[in-house]
Design an enzyme around this catalytic site. Structure first.
Site, PDB file in Angstrom:
ATOM      1  N   CYS A  47      40.028  35.271  34.752  1.00  0.00           N
ATOM      2  CA  CYS A  47      38.134  35.601  35.785  1.00  0.00           C
ATOM      3  C   CYS A  47      37.374  35.748  34.948  1.00  0.00           C
ATOM      4  O   CYS A  47      37.366  35.615  33.719  1.00  0.00           O
ATOM      5  CB  CYS A  47      38.232  37.312  36.001  1.00  0.00           C
ATOM      6  SG  CYS A  47      37.039  37.810  37.200  1.00  0.00           S
ATOM      7  N   CYS A  53      35.199  28.919  38.759  1.00  0.00           N
ATOM      8  CA  CYS A  53      35.372  30.404  38.721  1.00  0.00           C
ATOM      9  C   CYS A  53      37.374  30.328  39.810  1.00  0.00           C
ATOM     10  O   CYS A  53      37.723  30.083  40.014  1.00  0.00           O
ATOM     11  CB  CYS A  53      35.419  29.977  40.001  1.00  0.00           C
ATOM     12  SG  CYS A  53      35.199  31.540  41.590  1.00  0.00           S
ATOM     13  N   HIS A  81      34.399  36.528  33.971  1.00  0.00           N
ATOM     14  CA  HIS A  81      34.163  37.628  32.958  1.00  0.00           C
ATOM     15  C   HIS A  81      34.411  38.151  32.415  1.00  0.00           C
ATOM     16  O   HIS A  81      34.123  38.557  31.362  1.00  0.00           O
ATOM     17  CB  HIS A  81      33.632  38.762  34.304  1.00  0.00           C
ATOM     18  CG  HIS A  81      32.566  38.552  35.132  1.00  0.00           C
ATOM     19  ND1 HIS A  81      32.570  37.043  35.806  1.00  0.00           N
ATOM     20  CD2 HIS A  81      30.982  38.644  35.550  1.00  0.00           C
ATOM     21  CE1 HIS A  81      31.414  36.807  36.764  1.00  0.00           C
ATOM     22  NE2 HIS A  81      30.724  37.972  36.380  1.00  0.00           N
ATOM     23  N   ASP A  89      30.922  27.304  39.449  1.00  0.00           N
ATOM     24  CA  ASP A  89      31.070  29.252  39.403  1.00  0.00           C
ATOM     25  C   ASP A  89      30.226  29.764  40.906  1.00  0.00           C
ATOM     26  O   ASP A  89      29.715  29.504  41.517  1.00  0.00           O
ATOM     27  CB  ASP A  89      31.267  29.694  38.583  1.00  0.00           C
ATOM     28  CG  ASP A  89      31.539  31.176  38.325  1.00  0.00           C
ATOM     29  OD1 ASP A  89      32.512  31.224  39.504  1.00  0.00           O
ATOM     30  OD2 ASP A  89      30.952  31.480  37.584  1.00  0.00           O
ATOM     31  N   SER A  90      31.119  30.820  41.132  1.00  0.00           N
ATOM     32  CA  SER A  90      30.657  31.803  42.551  1.00  0.00           C
ATOM     33  C   SER A  90      29.469  32.333  41.775  1.00  0.00           C
ATOM     34  O   SER A  90      28.214  32.751  43.066  1.00  0.00           O
ATOM     35  CB  SER A  90      31.385  33.327  42.833  1.00  0.00           C
ATOM     36  OG  SER A  90      31.741  33.470  41.943  1.00  0.00           O
ATOM     37  N   GLU A 127      28.410  42.038  33.733  1.00  0.00           N
ATOM     38  CA  GLU A 127      27.511  41.587  34.047  1.00  0.00           C
ATOM     39  C   GLU A 127      26.579  42.700  33.645  1.00  0.00           C
ATOM     40  O   GLU A 127      25.147  42.041  33.027  1.00  0.00           O
ATOM     41  CB  GLU A 127      26.997  41.720  35.728  1.00  0.00           C
ATOM     42  CG  GLU A 127      27.914  40.048  35.788  1.00  0.00           C
ATOM     43  CD  GLU A 127      27.575  39.478  37.659  1.00  0.00           C
ATOM     44  OE1 GLU A 127      26.854  41.004  37.823  1.00  0.00           O
ATOM     45  OE2 GLU A 127      28.467  39.022  37.800  1.00  0.00           O
TER      46      GLU A 127
HETATM   47  N1  DGL Z   1      34.520  33.775  39.260  1.00  0.00           N
HETATM   48  C1  DGL Z   1      34.926  35.264  39.721  1.00  0.00           C
HETATM   49  C2  DGL Z   1      35.964  34.642  39.249  1.00  0.00           C
HETATM   50  O1  DGL Z   1      36.756  33.825  37.712  1.00  0.00           O
HETATM   51  C3  DGL Z   1      34.301  36.755  39.744  1.00  0.00           C
HETATM   52  C4  DGL Z   1      32.735  36.848  40.041  1.00  0.00           C
HETATM   53  C5  DGL Z   1      33.324  36.486  41.285  1.00  0.00           C
HETATM   54  O2  DGL Z   1      33.794  37.938  42.262  1.00  0.00           O
HETATM   55  O3  DGL Z   1      32.298  36.368  42.578  1.00  0.00           O
HETATM   56  O4  DGL Z   1      37.524  34.845  40.362  1.00  0.00           O
END
Ligand code: DGL
Length: 273
Positions: free
Chosen positions: A192, A74, A194, A11-12, A160
């Site tokens: 997403c 991600c 989050h 993931d990012s 977050e």
């Molecule tokens: N992990 C990213 C997503 O699921 C969200 C956070 C980011 O923008 O890196 O799209």
């Protein structure tokens, strides 16, 4: 044949821990190796070229650790870089967009009434929305099904910050989701990592009965299906989880703890070559 190597998850940042949790619950005997590219977060506001470049570098690192599969937790990387990742990977790759779209189509079909086909709303980052990846995946399964996209960029920092149910979160949800009821969408994809943390606030801003599709759960099911013969069986103890990140500030540990639901003391810092 059962394969003892770990499953790699990427993931990012630490939002993908929602996918890790879903995978661990479904496949408790598997060792899991998670990489969050926290030094380069967020991906969701960056250009497709940059997302692909970052994702390739991170996946190259995960592959070098000897994983038996790569789960792209991600949504943004799945939407923009899955083809590039598949090209470089000798092991199976599972993204979150296809399973999320599949679950959304199944839910939409089940909630169609009197021959009227409801549309699907996809909530995601700006980059995922711009890619139309969910729209393409839905139309491939169910041509003619309408898909509307809503970029909800503030949901990422809100999750977050732990502001998932306060008045700021409710105000953001009301503003972002104002057009969803008019569109006739009965199914809403949390596209997403989050957004599952804000699920209750999102549901409160939508008409009663709206179905929320959480791509973490559906992705875990897809991983299980893709790896079926290689999954570990007959173990006596549960698998080990290692959490790697490319930046590990005190704040990040706090945020990771919010996603894990326990203190994240065990983050290991790595530098991508
Ligand atoms: N992990 C990213 C997503 O699921 C969200 C956070 C980011 O923008 O890196 O799209």
């Amino acid at each position: 044949m059962s394969d003892p190597r770990p499953i790699g998850l990427f993931d990012s940042g630490v939002g993908g821990l929602t996918v890790l949790d879903a995978v661990a619950r479904r496949m408790p005997f598997e060792d899991l190796l998670y990489l969050g590219d926290t030094a380069r977060l967020p991906y969701g506001t960056k250009s497709p070229e940059t997302v692909r470049r970052y994702a390739r570098r991170a996946i190259g690192f995960l592959l070098s650790q000897g994983v038996k599969a790569v789960v792209v937790a991600c949504n943004t990387a799945s939407a923009l870089a899955l083809d590039a990742i598949e090209e470089m990977s000798p092991v199976p790759v599972v993204g979150v967009v296809a399973p999320g779209a599949e679950a959304a189509v199944a839910a939409a079909r089940a909630s169609d009434r009197d021959g009227v086909r409801g549309s699907i709303a996809v909530l995601a980052t700006e980059a995922t929305v711009a890619s139309d990846a969910y729209g393409r995946a839905v139309r491939a399964l169910d041509p003619g099904r309408r898909v509307m996209h809503m970029a909800c960029p503030l949901f990422v920092p809100l999750a977050e910050e732990g502001w998932t149910e306060n008045e700021v979160a409710h105000a953001a949800a009301a503003r972002y989701l104002a057009d969803v009821p008019r569109s006739g969408a009965r199914v809403v994809v949390l596209g997403c990592t989050h957004y599952p943390l804000l699920a209750r606030t999102i549901a409160a801003a939508l008409p009663t009965g709206t179905i929320l599709v959480d791509s973490a759960e559906t992705a875990a099911r897809a991983v299980e299906a893709a790896l079926a013969p290689a999954l570990r069986r007959g173990e006596t103890s549960s698998g080990k989880t290692r959490l790697l990140v490319t930046d590990a500030s005190d704040r990040l540990r706090l945020v990771a703890g919010r996603f894990l639901g326990r203190p994240a003391a065990d983050l290991t810092l790595v530098d991508l070559p």
